[in-house]
Write a protein that holds these residues in place. Structure first.
Motif, PDB file in Angstrom:
ATOM      1  N   SER A   1      54.013  68.353  34.073  1.00 18.47           N
ATOM      2  CA  SER A   1      53.296  69.351  33.279  1.00 18.47           C
ATOM      3  C   SER A   1      54.038  69.690  31.985  1.00 18.47           C
ATOM      4  O   SER A   1      53.408  70.004  30.968  1.00 18.47           O
ATOM      5  N   THR A   2      55.353  69.605  31.982  1.00 13.58           N
ATOM      6  CA  THR A   2      56.115  69.893  30.768  1.00 13.58           C
ATOM      7  C   THR A   2      55.816  68.876  29.674  1.00 13.58           C
ATOM      8  O   THR A   2      55.652  69.233  28.508  1.00 13.58           O
ATOM      9  N   THR A   3      55.709  67.631  30.042  1.00 16.12           N
ATOM     10  CA  THR A   3      55.402  66.582  29.070  1.00 16.12           C
ATOM     11  C   THR A   3      54.006  66.774  28.497  1.00 16.12           C
ATOM     12  O   THR A   3      53.797  66.620  27.289  1.00 16.12           O
ATOM     13  N   ILE A   4      53.058  67.120  29.339  1.00 17.23           N
ATOM     14  CA  ILE A   4      51.684  67.347  28.877  1.00 17.23           C
ATOM     15  C   ILE A   4      51.639  68.527  27.920  1.00 17.23           C
ATOM     16  O   ILE A   4      50.973  68.470  26.878  1.00 17.23           O
ATOM     17  N   ILE A   5      52.362  69.593  28.234  1.00 21.12           N
ATOM     18  CA  ILE A   5      52.400  70.766  27.360  1.00 21.12           C
ATOM     19  C   ILE A   5      53.006  70.402  26.012  1.00 21.12           C
ATOM     20  O   ILE A   5      52.513  70.820  24.962  1.00 21.12           O
TER      21      ILE A   5
ATOM     22  N   ILE B   1      53.008  67.442  24.556  1.00 19.89           N
ATOM     23  CA  ILE B   1      52.056  66.590  23.838  1.00 19.89           C
ATOM     24  C   ILE B   1      50.951  67.438  23.217  1.00 19.89           C
ATOM     25  O   ILE B   1      50.600  67.272  22.051  1.00 19.89           O
ATOM     26  N   VAL B   2      50.404  68.356  23.993  1.00 18.70           N
ATOM     27  CA  VAL B   2      49.336  69.226  23.492  1.00 18.70           C
ATOM     28  C   VAL B   2      49.856  70.096  22.348  1.00 18.70           C
ATOM     29  O   VAL B   2      49.183  70.268  21.324  1.00 18.70           O
ATOM     30  N   ALA B   3      51.063  70.643  22.485  1.00 19.70           N
ATOM     31  CA  ALA B   3      51.641  71.472  21.426  1.00 19.70           C
ATOM     32  C   ALA B   3      51.862  70.652  20.157  1.00 19.70           C
ATOM     33  O   ALA B   3      51.611  71.133  19.047  1.00 19.70           O
ATOM     34  N   GLY B   4      52.313  69.427  20.300  1.00 18.07           N
ATOM     35  CA  GLY B   4      52.505  68.561  19.145  1.00 18.07           C
ATOM     36  C   GLY B   4      51.203  68.235  18.440  1.00 18.07           C
ATOM     37  O   GLY B   4      51.127  68.253  17.211  1.00 18.07           O
ATOM     38  N   LEU B   5      50.172  67.946  19.207  1.00 17.07           N
ATOM     39  CA  LEU B   5      48.862  67.668  18.611  1.00 17.07           C
ATOM     40  C   LEU B   5      48.300  68.898  17.907  1.00 17.07           C
ATOM     41  O   LEU B   5      47.710  68.792  16.833  1.00 17.07           O
TER      42      LEU B   5
END
Length: 71
Positions: free
Chosen positions: A3-7, A9-13
């Motif tokens: 979940s940390t990686t997904i967060i 990625i979403v924050a970067g986008l």
């Protein structure tokens, strides 16, 4: 993926999407006021953005309202 990686990625986008939404209008405003458009890059930095807005708001503008800039 955790979940940390997904967060991240979403924050970067979201950052990539929000960057032009903030920078482009301020670039135009600062340019029309006679300031360097690059000041708009400081609008992303917290607290620095408030200082820049106050400096621009209370300083004398190089271009007076109603006069079209010569290109």
């Amino acid at each position: 993926m955790d979940s940390t990686t997904i967060i991240r990625i979403v924050a970067g986008l979201m950052a990539i999407l929000v960057f032009p939404i903030i920078v482009i209008p301020f670039w135009k405003i600062f340019s029309k006021a006679g300031f360097a458009g690059a000041l708009s890059l400081l609008m992303i930095v917290p607290l620095v953005n408030l200082i820049v807005l106050y400096v621009v708001a209370f300083s004398e503008w190089k271009i007076k309202p109603g006069k079209a800039p010569v290109i």
